[in-house]
Design a protein around this motif. Structure first.
Motif, PDB file in Angstrom:
ATOM      1  N   VAL A  81      -9.277 -10.144 -16.535  1.00  0.00           N
ATOM      2  CA  VAL A  81     -10.201 -10.973 -15.747  1.00  0.00           C
ATOM      3  C   VAL A  81     -10.033 -12.424 -16.217  1.00  0.00           C
ATOM      4  O   VAL A  81     -10.350 -12.753 -17.360  1.00  0.00           O
ATOM      5  CB  VAL A  81     -11.661 -10.504 -15.963  1.00  0.00           C
ATOM      6  N   VAL A  82      -9.486 -13.248 -15.353  1.00  0.00           N
ATOM      7  CA  VAL A  82      -9.191 -14.640 -15.750  1.00  0.00           C
ATOM      8  C   VAL A  82      -9.571 -15.608 -14.636  1.00  0.00           C
ATOM      9  O   VAL A  82      -9.191 -15.420 -13.477  1.00  0.00           O
ATOM     10  CB  VAL A  82      -7.693 -14.828 -16.075  1.00  0.00           C
ATOM     11  N   VAL A  83     -10.303 -16.645 -15.019  1.00  0.00           N
ATOM     12  CA  VAL A  83     -10.567 -17.784 -14.127  1.00  0.00           C
ATOM     13  C   VAL A  83      -9.937 -19.002 -14.806  1.00  0.00           C
ATOM     14  O   VAL A  83     -10.131 -19.209 -16.016  1.00  0.00           O
ATOM     15  CB  VAL A  83     -12.089 -18.001 -13.941  1.00  0.00           C
ATOM     16  N   CYS A 118     -12.653  -3.906 -22.087  1.00  0.00           N
ATOM     17  CA  CYS A 118     -12.689  -4.384 -23.466  1.00  0.00           C
ATOM     18  C   CYS A 118     -12.942  -5.887 -23.419  1.00  0.00           C
ATOM     19  O   CYS A 118     -12.301  -6.597 -22.629  1.00  0.00           O
ATOM     20  CB  CYS A 118     -11.341  -4.084 -24.109  1.00  0.00           C
ATOM     21  N   ALA A 119     -13.886  -6.375 -24.201  1.00  0.00           N
ATOM     22  CA  ALA A 119     -14.217  -7.811 -24.145  1.00  0.00           C
ATOM     23  C   ALA A 119     -14.391  -8.380 -25.540  1.00  0.00           C
ATOM     24  O   ALA A 119     -14.901  -7.707 -26.438  1.00  0.00           O
ATOM     25  CB  ALA A 119     -15.501  -8.021 -23.340  1.00  0.00           C
ATOM     26  N   PHE A 127     -21.320 -12.241 -20.403  1.00  0.00           N
ATOM     27  CA  PHE A 127     -20.875 -12.335 -19.003  1.00  0.00           C
ATOM     28  C   PHE A 127     -20.921 -10.945 -18.353  1.00  0.00           C
ATOM     29  O   PHE A 127     -21.497 -10.777 -17.271  1.00  0.00           O
ATOM     30  CB  PHE A 127     -19.453 -12.924 -18.955  1.00  0.00           C
ATOM     31  N   TYR A 128     -20.370  -9.943 -19.020  1.00  0.00           N
ATOM     32  CA  TYR A 128     -20.331  -8.595 -18.431  1.00  0.00           C
ATOM     33  C   TYR A 128     -21.718  -7.952 -18.389  1.00  0.00           C
ATOM     34  O   TYR A 128     -22.001  -7.135 -17.503  1.00  0.00           O
ATOM     35  CB  TYR A 128     -19.332  -7.720 -19.197  1.00  0.00           C
ATOM     36  N   ARG A 188     -17.925 -14.063 -11.270  1.00  0.00           N
ATOM     37  CA  ARG A 188     -18.833 -13.120 -10.602  1.00  0.00           C
ATOM     38  C   ARG A 188     -18.187 -12.576  -9.328  1.00  0.00           C
ATOM     39  O   ARG A 188     -18.294 -11.378  -9.029  1.00  0.00           O
ATOM     40  CB  ARG A 188     -20.160 -13.821 -10.283  1.00  0.00           C
ATOM     41  N   GLN A 221     -13.896 -22.441 -14.250  1.00  0.00           N
ATOM     42  CA  GLN A 221     -14.924 -21.583 -14.848  1.00  0.00           C
ATOM     43  C   GLN A 221     -16.316 -22.189 -14.654  1.00  0.00           C
ATOM     44  O   GLN A 221     -16.452 -23.402 -14.486  1.00  0.00           O
ATOM     45  CB  GLN A 221     -14.630 -21.379 -16.340  1.00  0.00           C
ATOM     46  N   GLY A 222     -17.311 -21.330 -14.673  1.00  0.00           N
ATOM     47  CA  GLY A 222     -18.694 -21.794 -14.558  1.00  0.00           C
ATOM     48  C   GLY A 222     -19.110 -22.143 -13.141  1.00  0.00           C
ATOM     49  O   GLY A 222     -20.135 -22.794 -12.931  1.00  0.00           O
ATOM     50  N   LYS A 223     -18.343 -21.666 -12.154  1.00  0.00           N
ATOM     51  CA  LYS A 223     -18.661 -21.960 -10.756  1.00  0.00           C
ATOM     52  C   LYS A 223     -18.963 -20.684  -9.962  1.00  0.00           C
ATOM     53  O   LYS A 223     -18.997 -20.710  -8.726  1.00  0.00           O
ATOM     54  CB  LYS A 223     -17.486 -22.672 -10.084  1.00  0.00           C
ATOM     55  N   GLY A 224     -19.087 -19.564 -10.642  1.00  0.00           N
ATOM     56  CA  GLY A 224     -19.394 -18.316  -9.944  1.00  0.00           C
ATOM     57  C   GLY A 224     -18.177 -17.514  -9.529  1.00  0.00           C
ATOM     58  O   GLY A 224     -18.311 -16.476  -8.870  1.00  0.00           O
TER      59      GLY A 224
HETATM   60  C1  LIG Z   1     -15.140 -14.807 -18.668  1.00  0.00           C
HETATM   61  C2  LIG Z   1     -14.804 -15.544 -17.370  1.00  0.00           C
HETATM   62  C3  LIG Z   1     -13.984 -14.621 -16.477  1.00  0.00           C
HETATM   63  C4  LIG Z   1     -16.102 -15.921 -16.653  1.00  0.00           C
HETATM   64  O1  LIG Z   1     -15.755 -16.516 -15.418  1.00  0.00           O
HETATM   65  P1  LIG Z   1     -16.648 -17.698 -14.782  1.00  0.00           P
HETATM   66  O2  LIG Z   1     -16.091 -18.000 -13.446  1.00  0.00           O
HETATM   67  O3  LIG Z   1     -16.753 -18.804 -15.751  1.00  0.00           O
HETATM   68  O4  LIG Z   1     -18.073 -16.978 -14.650  1.00  0.00           O
HETATM   69  P2  LIG Z   1     -19.191 -17.272 -13.565  1.00  0.00           P
HETATM   70  O5  LIG Z   1     -19.281 -18.747 -13.347  1.00  0.00           O
HETATM   71  O6  LIG Z   1     -18.960 -16.427 -12.364  1.00  0.00           O
HETATM   72  O7  LIG Z   1     -20.477 -16.769 -14.330  1.00  0.00           O
HETATM   73  C5  LIG Z   1     -21.278 -15.689 -13.884  1.00  0.00           C
HETATM   74  C6  LIG Z   1     -22.476 -15.609 -14.781  1.00  0.00           C
HETATM   75  O8  LIG Z   1     -22.055 -15.275 -16.116  1.00  0.00           O
HETATM   76  C7  LIG Z   1     -22.471 -16.306 -17.017  1.00  0.00           C
HETATM   77  N1  LIG Z   1     -21.398 -16.441 -18.004  1.00  0.00           N
HETATM   78  C8  LIG Z   1     -20.088 -16.703 -17.781  1.00  0.00           C
HETATM   79  N2  LIG Z   1     -19.402 -16.710 -18.945  1.00  0.00           N
HETATM   80  C9  LIG Z   1     -20.310 -16.477 -19.909  1.00  0.00           C
HETATM   81  C10 LIG Z   1     -20.218 -16.378 -21.331  1.00  0.00           C
HETATM   82  N3  LIG Z   1     -19.051 -16.494 -21.979  1.00  0.00           N
HETATM   83  N4  LIG Z   1     -21.363 -16.104 -22.001  1.00  0.00           N
HETATM   84  C11 LIG Z   1     -22.543 -15.965 -21.375  1.00  0.00           C
HETATM   85  N5  LIG Z   1     -22.690 -16.051 -20.017  1.00  0.00           N
HETATM   86  C12 LIG Z   1     -21.581 -16.296 -19.310  1.00  0.00           C
HETATM   87  C13 LIG Z   1     -22.676 -17.536 -16.175  1.00  0.00           C
HETATM   88  O9  LIG Z   1     -23.579 -18.417 -16.784  1.00  0.00           O
HETATM   89  C14 LIG Z   1     -23.224 -16.943 -14.900  1.00  0.00           C
HETATM   90  O10 LIG Z   1     -24.589 -16.628 -15.068  1.00  0.00           O
HETATM   91  P3  LIG Z   1     -25.636 -16.710 -13.821  1.00  0.00           P
HETATM   92  O11 LIG Z   1     -25.041 -15.926 -12.688  1.00  0.00           O
HETATM   93  O12 LIG Z   1     -26.891 -16.129 -14.355  1.00  0.00           O
HETATM   94  O13 LIG Z   1     -25.720 -18.169 -13.485  1.00  0.00           O
HETATM   95  C15 LIG Z   1     -14.049 -16.858 -17.668  1.00  0.00           C
HETATM   96  O14 LIG Z   1     -14.764 -17.602 -18.612  1.00  0.00           O
HETATM   97  C16 LIG Z   1     -12.618 -16.684 -18.173  1.00  0.00           C
HETATM   98  O15 LIG Z   1     -11.684 -16.470 -17.400  1.00  0.00           O
HETATM   99  N6  LIG Z   1     -12.414 -16.784 -19.500  1.00  0.00           N
HETATM  100  C17 LIG Z   1     -11.075 -16.749 -20.092  1.00  0.00           C
HETATM  101  C18 LIG Z   1     -10.423 -15.389 -19.967  1.00  0.00           C
HETATM  102  C19 LIG Z   1     -11.264 -14.297 -20.575  1.00  0.00           C
HETATM  103  O16 LIG Z   1     -11.618 -14.337 -21.739  1.00  0.00           O
HETATM  104  N7  LIG Z   1     -11.570 -13.284 -19.746  1.00  0.00           N
HETATM  105  C20 LIG Z   1     -12.373 -12.167 -20.141  1.00  0.00           C
HETATM  106  C21 LIG Z   1     -11.507 -11.074 -20.672  1.00  0.00           C
HETATM  107  S1  LIG Z   1     -12.499  -9.783 -21.356  1.00  0.00           S
END
Ligand SMILES: CC(C)(COP(=O)(O)OP(=O)(O)OC[C@H]1O[C@@H](n2cnc3c(N)ncnc32)[C@H](O)[C@@H]1OP(=O)(O)O)[C@@H](O)C(=O)NCCC(=O)NCCS
Length: 138
Positions: A71-73, A109-110, A117-118, A84, A78-81
């Motif tokens: 799962v990668v953004v 696995c995270a 986030f999950y 989700r 990031q932080g734009k939904g």
């Molecule tokens: C983890 C990841 C996929 C989240 O994607 P994102 O687009 O930033 O997440 P979103 O903007 O859709 O966030 C959805 C919700 O989760 C929350 N959230 C996102 N990342 C979070 C974090 N690390 N800790 C706590 N909350 C988090 C947001 O605040 C949001 O909350 P809300 O709906 O209540 O406002 C992104 O940060 C990423 O790609 N990280 C690098 C790769 C990685 O580590 N992937 C996970 C592998 S396990």
């Protein structure tokens, strides 16, 4: 948000490696990745115009095992939904393809800093530990 384009099962090995390297450093080999794409149950990619900005996939056997991977953004998106959106697409796929009226564990696995986030989607950690070996294929 509505400007993003969601694609199903179109994620290529090249795109996968590009997305991987945007967050995790040197990516896997092209040959391994191509095989992985071909054997993935469901791939989702999200585009901003013609630019890929997010990916995720589900591996498994459709019956008893659904496992979320990669799962990668892109950092600047990031932080734009979008994360989700990815998870919603993966869970929708499982809901459409799992055995009706049954329960099934969806696993992943995270790293600790990604667990919150999950948790937003109902995932929770148990006491199991991830075991692994870097195995050499002859
Ligand atoms: C983890 C990841 C996929 C989240 O994607 P994102 O687009 O930033 O997440 P979103 O903007 O859709 O966030 C959805 C919700 O989760 C929350 N959230 C996102 N990342 C979070 C974090 N690390 N800790 C706590 N909350 C988090 C947001 O605040 C949001 O909350 P809300 O709906 O209540 O406002 C992104 O940060 C990423 O790609 N990280 C690098 C790769 C990685 O580590 N992937 C996970 C592998 S396990």
């Amino acid at each position: 948000m509505s400007d993003y384009i969601i694609k199903h099962n179109e994620l290529t090995a090249e795109e996968f490696i590009h997305m991987w390297e945007s967050v995790w450093g040197e990516g896997p080999s092209f040959e391994q990745t191509k095989l992985a794409m071909n054997n993935t149950l469901f791939r989702v990619s999200i585009f901003d115009g013609d630019k890929i900005v997010a990916m995720a996939r589900v591996i498994g056997d459709m019956g008893l095992c659904y496992y979320i991977k990669d799962v990668v953004v892109l950092p600047e998106y990031q932080g734009k939904g979008i994360g989700r959106m990815l998870i919603d697409e993966l869970l929708k796929f499982i809901n459409e393809h799992g055995v009706p009226d049954t329960n099934i564990f969806v696993e992943l696995c995270a790293m600790p800093d990604k667990i919150p986030f999950y948790e937003k989607f109902g995932f929770s950690a148990n006491e199991a530990q991830r075991l692994r070996i870097m195995y050499h294929v002859d």
